[in-house]
Write a protein that holds these residues in place. Structure first.
Motif, PDB file in Angstrom:
ATOM      1  N   ARG A   6     -34.269  39.277   7.056  1.00  0.00           N
ATOM      2  CA  ARG A   6     -35.512  38.697   7.546  1.00  0.00           C
ATOM      3  C   ARG A   6     -35.264  37.220   7.807  1.00  0.00           C
ATOM      4  O   ARG A   6     -34.841  36.496   6.895  1.00  0.00           O
ATOM      5  N   ALA A   7     -35.451  36.808   9.030  1.00  0.00           N
ATOM      6  CA  ALA A   7     -35.298  35.393   9.390  1.00  0.00           C
ATOM      7  C   ALA A   7     -36.647  34.903   9.872  1.00  0.00           C
ATOM      8  O   ALA A   7     -37.317  35.580  10.650  1.00  0.00           O
ATOM      9  N   VAL A   8     -37.039  33.751   9.384  1.00  0.00           N
ATOM     10  CA  VAL A   8     -38.362  33.223   9.731  1.00  0.00           C
ATOM     11  C   VAL A   8     -38.237  31.774  10.205  1.00  0.00           C
ATOM     12  O   VAL A   8     -37.704  30.927   9.486  1.00  0.00           O
ATOM     13  N   GLY A   9     -38.675  31.541  11.433  1.00  0.00           N
ATOM     14  CA  GLY A   9     -38.784  30.166  11.957  1.00  0.00           C
ATOM     15  C   GLY A   9     -37.476  29.407  12.024  1.00  0.00           C
ATOM     16  O   GLY A   9     -37.441  28.210  11.723  1.00  0.00           O
ATOM     17  N   ARG A  11     -34.762  27.204  13.234  1.00  0.00           N
ATOM     18  CA  ARG A  11     -34.536  26.154  14.238  1.00  0.00           C
ATOM     19  C   ARG A  11     -33.210  25.471  13.965  1.00  0.00           C
ATOM     20  O   ARG A  11     -32.841  25.250  12.812  1.00  0.00           O
ATOM     21  N   GLY A  22     -36.943  28.317  16.894  1.00  0.00           N
ATOM     22  CA  GLY A  22     -37.911  29.034  16.054  1.00  0.00           C
ATOM     23  C   GLY A  22     -37.773  30.528  16.227  1.00  0.00           C
ATOM     24  O   GLY A  22     -38.578  31.163  16.913  1.00  0.00           O
ATOM     25  N   ASP A  24     -37.751  34.315  14.844  1.00  0.00           N
ATOM     26  CA  ASP A  24     -38.205  35.255  13.803  1.00  0.00           C
ATOM     27  C   ASP A  24     -37.558  36.600  14.081  1.00  0.00           C
ATOM     28  O   ASP A  24     -37.537  37.041  15.225  1.00  0.00           O
ATOM     29  N   LEU A  25     -37.093  37.228  12.999  1.00  0.00           N
ATOM     30  CA  LEU A  25     -36.295  38.435  13.188  1.00  0.00           C
ATOM     31  C   LEU A  25     -36.344  39.276  11.931  1.00  0.00           C
ATOM     32  O   LEU A  25     -36.293  38.745  10.832  1.00  0.00           O
ATOM     33  N   GLU A  26     -36.477  40.586  12.117  1.00  0.00           N
ATOM     34  CA  GLU A  26     -36.353  41.482  10.959  1.00  0.00           C
ATOM     35  C   GLU A  26     -35.474  42.651  11.331  1.00  0.00           C
ATOM     36  O   GLU A  26     -35.600  43.186  12.433  1.00  0.00           O
ATOM     37  N   GLY A  59     -36.525  26.748   8.641  1.00  0.00           N
ATOM     38  CA  GLY A  59     -36.582  28.206   8.535  1.00  0.00           C
ATOM     39  C   GLY A  59     -35.609  28.734   7.492  1.00  0.00           C
ATOM     40  O   GLY A  59     -34.715  28.002   7.034  1.00  0.00           O
ATOM     41  N   VAL A  61     -33.586  32.479   5.777  1.00  0.00           N
ATOM     42  CA  VAL A  61     -33.117  33.848   5.984  1.00  0.00           C
ATOM     43  C   VAL A  61     -33.090  34.546   4.635  1.00  0.00           C
ATOM     44  O   VAL A  61     -32.603  33.976   3.646  1.00  0.00           O
ATOM     45  N   GLU A 226     -34.601  31.066  22.531  1.00  0.00           N
ATOM     46  CA  GLU A 226     -35.827  31.798  22.189  1.00  0.00           C
ATOM     47  C   GLU A 226     -35.622  33.290  22.410  1.00  0.00           C
ATOM     48  O   GLU A 226     -34.874  33.679  23.305  1.00  0.00           O
TER      49      GLU A 226
END
Ligand code: ADP
Ligand code: MG
Length: 253
Positions: A6-9, A11, A22, A24-26, A59, A61, A226
Protein backbone atom coordinates in the motif's frame (compact mmCIF):
# COMPACT_ATOMS: atom_id res chain seq x y z
CA UNK A 1 -8.71 -8.82 0.47
CA UNK A 2 -5.25 -8.39 1.92
CA UNK A 3 -3.15 -5.47 0.70
CA UNK A 4 0.43 -6.67 0.37
CA UNK A 5 1.64 -3.28 -0.85
CA UNK A 6 0.00 0.00 0.00
CA UNK A 7 1.53 3.29 -1.09
CA UNK A 8 -0.10 6.55 -0.12
CA UNK A 9 0.71 10.02 -1.45
CA UNK A 10 4.18 9.22 -2.75
CA UNK A 11 6.01 12.32 -3.89
CA UNK A 12 9.59 12.56 -5.05
CA UNK A 13 11.60 15.28 -6.68
CA UNK A 14 15.12 15.40 -8.02
CA UNK A 15 16.75 18.81 -8.24
CA UNK A 16 13.43 20.65 -8.35
CA UNK A 17 11.88 18.29 -10.92
CA UNK A 18 8.79 16.54 -9.56
CA UNK A 19 9.17 12.95 -10.68
CA UNK A 20 6.33 11.45 -8.60
CA UNK A 21 3.37 13.73 -7.98
CA UNK A 22 1.44 11.89 -5.29
CA UNK A 23 1.05 8.24 -6.16
CA UNK A 24 -1.52 6.04 -4.42
CA UNK A 25 -1.34 2.33 -5.03
CA UNK A 26 -2.56 -0.93 -3.57
CA UNK A 27 -1.63 -4.44 -4.55
CA UNK A 28 -3.55 -7.37 -3.10
CA UNK A 29 -2.27 -10.82 -2.22
CA UNK A 30 -1.67 -12.81 -5.41
CA UNK A 31 -2.36 -9.85 -7.68
CA UNK A 32 -0.26 -9.02 -10.74
CA UNK A 33 -0.03 -5.29 -11.39
CA UNK A 34 1.64 -4.08 -14.57
CA UNK A 35 2.92 -0.51 -14.77
CA UNK A 36 3.19 0.98 -18.23
CA UNK A 37 4.20 4.44 -19.32
CA UNK A 38 6.68 6.40 -21.40
CA UNK A 39 10.34 6.56 -20.51
CA UNK A 40 10.94 9.14 -17.80
CA UNK A 41 7.42 8.95 -16.39
CA UNK A 42 8.69 7.84 -12.97
CA UNK A 43 8.09 4.08 -13.07
CA UNK A 44 11.53 3.06 -11.78
CA UNK A 45 11.47 5.78 -9.15
CA UNK A 46 8.12 4.47 -7.94
CA UNK A 47 9.49 0.92 -7.60
CA UNK A 48 12.55 2.32 -5.82
CA UNK A 49 10.28 4.20 -3.41
CA UNK A 50 8.25 1.05 -2.78
CA UNK A 51 11.34 -0.88 -1.72
CA UNK A 52 12.87 2.18 -0.06
CA UNK A 53 15.96 2.33 -2.27
CA UNK A 54 14.70 5.92 -2.50
CA UNK A 55 13.04 7.66 0.41
CA UNK A 56 9.90 9.46 -0.76
CA UNK A 57 9.83 13.20 0.00
CA UNK A 58 6.24 12.68 1.09
CA UNK A 59 4.04 9.66 1.58
CA UNK A 60 4.56 6.19 2.97
CA UNK A 61 4.64 2.60 1.84
CA UNK A 62 3.29 -0.32 3.82
CA UNK A 63 4.28 -3.89 3.10
CA UNK A 64 1.85 -6.33 4.69
CA UNK A 65 0.76 -3.59 7.04
CA UNK A 66 4.28 -2.68 8.12
CA UNK A 67 5.45 0.80 7.20
CA UNK A 68 8.76 0.64 5.34
CA UNK A 69 11.73 2.69 6.51
CA UNK A 70 10.05 4.04 9.63
CA UNK A 71 8.87 3.01 13.06
CA UNK A 72 6.45 4.52 15.51
CA UNK A 73 8.14 5.84 18.65
CA UNK A 74 6.09 7.75 21.22
CA UNK A 75 3.48 8.37 18.54
CA UNK A 76 6.11 9.83 16.19
CA UNK A 77 7.36 8.30 12.97
CA UNK A 78 11.14 7.90 13.18
CA UNK A 79 13.50 6.65 10.49
CA UNK A 80 14.55 3.07 11.03
CA UNK A 81 18.26 2.22 11.33
CA UNK A 82 19.80 1.03 8.05
CA UNK A 83 20.03 -2.55 9.26
CA UNK A 84 16.32 -2.71 10.00
CA UNK A 85 15.52 -1.19 6.59
CA UNK A 86 17.71 -3.86 4.95
CA UNK A 87 15.72 -6.54 6.76
CA UNK A 88 12.48 -5.07 5.43
CA UNK A 89 13.93 -4.79 1.92
CA UNK A 90 14.91 -8.43 2.00
CA UNK A 91 11.19 -9.23 1.92
CA UNK A 92 10.86 -7.49 -1.45
CA UNK A 93 12.17 -9.43 -4.43
CA UNK A 94 13.67 -7.06 -6.98
CA UNK A 95 14.57 -7.93 -10.55
CA UNK A 96 16.21 -5.18 -12.56
CA UNK A 97 16.77 -4.62 -16.25
CA UNK A 98 20.41 -5.57 -15.76
CA UNK A 99 20.85 -8.78 -13.91
CA UNK A 100 23.36 -7.70 -11.25
CA UNK A 101 24.51 -11.25 -10.58
CA UNK A 102 27.68 -11.69 -8.57
CA UNK A 103 30.20 -12.51 -11.33
CA UNK A 104 32.59 -14.28 -8.96
CA UNK A 105 29.94 -16.72 -7.67
CA UNK A 106 28.40 -19.68 -9.42
CA UNK A 107 24.70 -19.70 -10.22
CA UNK A 108 24.07 -21.72 -7.05
CA UNK A 109 26.33 -19.39 -5.05
CA UNK A 110 24.30 -16.41 -6.26
CA UNK A 111 21.06 -17.96 -5.09
CA UNK A 112 22.14 -19.19 -1.64
CA UNK A 113 24.07 -16.03 -0.70
CA UNK A 114 21.04 -14.00 0.48
CA UNK A 115 19.26 -16.72 2.46
CA UNK A 116 22.53 -17.71 4.20
CA UNK A 117 23.91 -14.21 4.88
CA UNK A 118 20.70 -12.32 5.60
CA UNK A 119 18.44 -15.05 6.97
CA UNK A 120 20.97 -17.39 8.53
CA UNK A 121 19.57 -20.35 6.58
CA UNK A 122 21.97 -23.32 6.84
CA UNK A 123 23.89 -24.10 3.63
CA UNK A 124 22.21 -27.48 3.07
CA UNK A 125 18.70 -26.06 3.30
CA UNK A 126 19.59 -23.04 1.16
CA UNK A 127 21.14 -25.32 -1.45
CA UNK A 128 18.12 -27.61 -1.59
CA UNK A 129 15.80 -24.64 -2.01
CA UNK A 130 18.09 -23.20 -4.70
CA UNK A 131 17.87 -26.42 -6.70
CA UNK A 132 14.07 -26.29 -6.50
CA UNK A 133 14.11 -22.70 -7.73
CA UNK A 134 16.51 -23.53 -10.56
CA UNK A 135 14.09 -26.20 -11.66
CA UNK A 136 11.27 -23.67 -11.51
CA UNK A 137 13.13 -21.31 -13.85
CA UNK A 138 14.26 -24.17 -16.08
CA UNK A 139 17.97 -24.05 -15.26
CA UNK A 140 18.57 -27.19 -13.21
CA UNK A 141 21.66 -28.06 -15.21
CA UNK A 142 23.30 -24.67 -14.64
CA UNK A 143 23.82 -24.75 -10.87
CA UNK A 144 27.61 -24.86 -11.16
CA UNK A 145 27.87 -22.50 -14.14
CA UNK A 146 29.35 -19.01 -13.82
CA UNK A 147 27.22 -16.00 -14.75
CA UNK A 148 29.64 -15.21 -17.58
CA UNK A 149 28.77 -18.52 -19.22
CA UNK A 150 25.04 -17.74 -19.40
CA UNK A 151 22.92 -15.97 -22.00
CA UNK A 152 21.08 -12.80 -20.98
CA UNK A 153 17.83 -14.73 -20.68
CA UNK A 154 19.43 -17.36 -18.47
CA UNK A 155 21.03 -14.66 -16.29
CA UNK A 156 17.68 -12.99 -15.84
CA UNK A 157 16.09 -16.31 -14.88
CA UNK A 158 18.83 -16.80 -12.28
CA UNK A 159 18.13 -13.28 -11.01
CA UNK A 160 14.48 -14.25 -10.61
CA UNK A 161 15.43 -17.45 -8.74
CA UNK A 162 17.78 -15.46 -6.52
CA UNK A 163 15.02 -12.99 -5.64
CA UNK A 164 12.56 -15.81 -4.94
CA UNK A 165 15.06 -17.51 -2.63
CA UNK A 166 14.39 -14.79 -0.07
CA UNK A 167 10.71 -15.77 -0.02
CA UNK A 168 9.57 -12.24 -0.74
CA UNK A 169 6.09 -10.92 0.02
CA UNK A 170 6.05 -9.31 -3.42
CA UNK A 171 8.22 -9.47 -6.53
CA UNK A 172 9.10 -6.16 -8.17
CA UNK A 173 10.24 -6.30 -11.78
CA UNK A 174 11.73 -3.26 -13.51
CA UNK A 175 11.69 -3.87 -17.26
CA UNK A 176 13.20 -7.33 -16.83
CA UNK A 177 13.29 -8.03 -20.57
CA UNK A 178 14.29 -4.63 -21.96
CA UNK A 179 18.00 -5.40 -22.11
CA UNK A 180 17.55 -8.81 -23.74
CA UNK A 181 17.95 -9.82 -27.36
CA UNK A 182 14.44 -10.31 -28.77
CA UNK A 183 14.79 -14.08 -29.05
CA UNK A 184 15.51 -14.33 -25.30
CA UNK A 185 12.53 -12.29 -24.10
CA UNK A 186 10.04 -15.17 -24.30
CA UNK A 187 11.84 -17.50 -21.90
CA UNK A 188 11.89 -14.83 -19.18
CA UNK A 189 8.25 -13.86 -19.73
CA UNK A 190 7.33 -17.56 -19.56
CA UNK A 191 8.90 -17.83 -16.09
CA UNK A 192 7.07 -14.69 -15.00
CA UNK A 193 3.80 -16.05 -16.35
CA UNK A 194 4.35 -19.24 -14.41
CA UNK A 195 5.01 -17.26 -11.22
CA UNK A 196 1.81 -15.29 -11.77
CA UNK A 197 -0.16 -18.51 -12.22
CA UNK A 198 1.11 -19.83 -8.89
CA UNK A 199 -0.23 -16.81 -7.03
CA UNK A 200 2.93 -14.75 -6.63
CA UNK A 201 2.17 -11.10 -5.86
CA UNK A 202 3.93 -9.10 -8.58
CA UNK A 203 4.46 -5.51 -9.66
CA UNK A 204 5.88 -5.46 -13.17
CA UNK A 205 7.13 -2.39 -14.99
CA UNK A 206 7.17 -3.44 -18.61
CA UNK A 207 6.81 -2.42 -22.22
CA UNK A 208 5.55 -5.91 -23.08
CA UNK A 209 1.93 -5.06 -23.79
CA UNK A 210 1.13 -8.65 -24.73
CA UNK A 211 2.36 -9.82 -21.33
CA UNK A 212 0.30 -7.15 -19.58
CA UNK A 213 -2.79 -8.10 -21.53
CA UNK A 214 -2.40 -11.79 -20.81
CA UNK A 215 -1.10 -11.81 -17.24
CA UNK A 216 -1.96 -8.58 -15.44
CA UNK A 217 -4.95 -8.47 -13.13
CA UNK A 218 -4.67 -4.70 -13.29
CA UNK A 219 -2.73 -2.19 -15.35
CA UNK A 220 -1.57 1.28 -14.42
CA UNK A 221 -0.39 3.84 -16.94
CA UNK A 222 1.95 6.51 -15.57
CA UNK A 223 2.63 9.76 -17.37
CA UNK A 224 4.75 12.58 -15.96
CA UNK A 225 4.78 11.20 -12.43
CA UNK A 226 1.04 10.59 -12.20
CA UNK A 227 -1.20 7.57 -12.56
CA UNK A 228 -3.35 8.60 -15.50
CA UNK A 229 -5.25 5.38 -16.01
CA UNK A 230 -5.86 2.27 -13.94
CA UNK A 231 -8.09 -0.75 -14.39
CA UNK A 232 -8.30 -4.24 -15.85
CA UNK A 233 -5.81 -4.80 -18.68
CA UNK A 234 -8.48 -5.16 -21.33
CA UNK A 235 -10.25 -1.94 -20.42
CA UNK A 236 -7.10 0.14 -20.11
CA UNK A 237 -5.41 -1.23 -23.21
CA UNK A 238 -8.38 -1.21 -25.55
CA UNK A 239 -10.35 1.76 -24.36
CA UNK A 240 -8.30 4.23 -22.31
CA UNK A 241 -10.16 7.37 -21.29
CA UNK A 242 -7.16 9.66 -20.88
CA UNK A 243 -6.00 11.34 -24.07
CA UNK A 244 -2.29 11.17 -23.24
CA UNK A 245 -2.63 7.51 -22.35
CA UNK A 246 -4.28 6.93 -25.73
CA UNK A 247 -1.41 8.66 -27.48
CA UNK A 248 1.16 6.64 -25.55
CA UNK A 249 -0.60 3.32 -26.18
CA UNK A 250 -1.12 4.05 -29.86
CA UNK A 251 2.67 4.33 -30.14
CA UNK A 252 3.47 1.06 -28.37
CA UNK A 253 0.55 -1.18 -29.33
P1 ADP B 1 11.04 5.65 -15.93
O1 ADP B 1 11.49 4.45 -15.16
O2 ADP B 1 9.57 5.76 -16.09
O3 ADP B 1 11.74 5.75 -17.26
P2 ADP B 1 12.47 7.13 -13.91
O4 ADP B 1 11.76 6.88 -12.64
O5 ADP B 1 13.72 6.38 -14.15
O6 ADP B 1 11.45 6.95 -15.13
O7 ADP B 1 12.84 8.65 -14.02
C1 ADP B 1 11.88 9.69 -13.93
C2 ADP B 1 12.60 11.03 -13.98
O8 ADP B 1 13.39 11.18 -12.81
C3 ADP B 1 13.56 11.16 -15.16
O9 ADP B 1 13.47 12.47 -15.64
C4 ADP B 1 14.90 10.89 -14.55
O10 ADP B 1 15.91 11.56 -15.23
C5 ADP B 1 14.74 11.44 -13.14
N1 ADP B 1 15.57 10.73 -12.15
C6 ADP B 1 15.42 9.44 -11.77
N2 ADP B 1 16.32 9.11 -10.81
C7 ADP B 1 17.06 10.21 -10.59
C8 ADP B 1 18.16 10.53 -9.72
N3 ADP B 1 18.66 9.63 -8.87
N4 ADP B 1 18.65 11.79 -9.78
C9 ADP B 1 18.13 12.71 -10.61
N5 ADP B 1 17.11 12.49 -11.45
C10 ADP B 1 16.57 11.27 -11.45
MG1 MG C 1 12.73 2.88 -15.67
Amino acid sequence: MTAIVRAVGIRKEFGGQEVLKGIDLEVQLGEVLCILGPSGSGKSTLLRCINHLETPDKGYVWIKGQIIGFELKNNMLCELPVKAVRAQQSRLGMVFQHFNLFAHRTVLGNIIEGPMQVRGVPRAAATQKAHELLELVGLSEKAEAWPGELSGGQKQRVAIARALAMEPSVMLFDEPTSALDPELVGEVLAVMKHLASTGTTMIVVTHEIGFAREVADRVIVMIDGEIRETGPADTVLTNPKDLRVRTFLSRVL
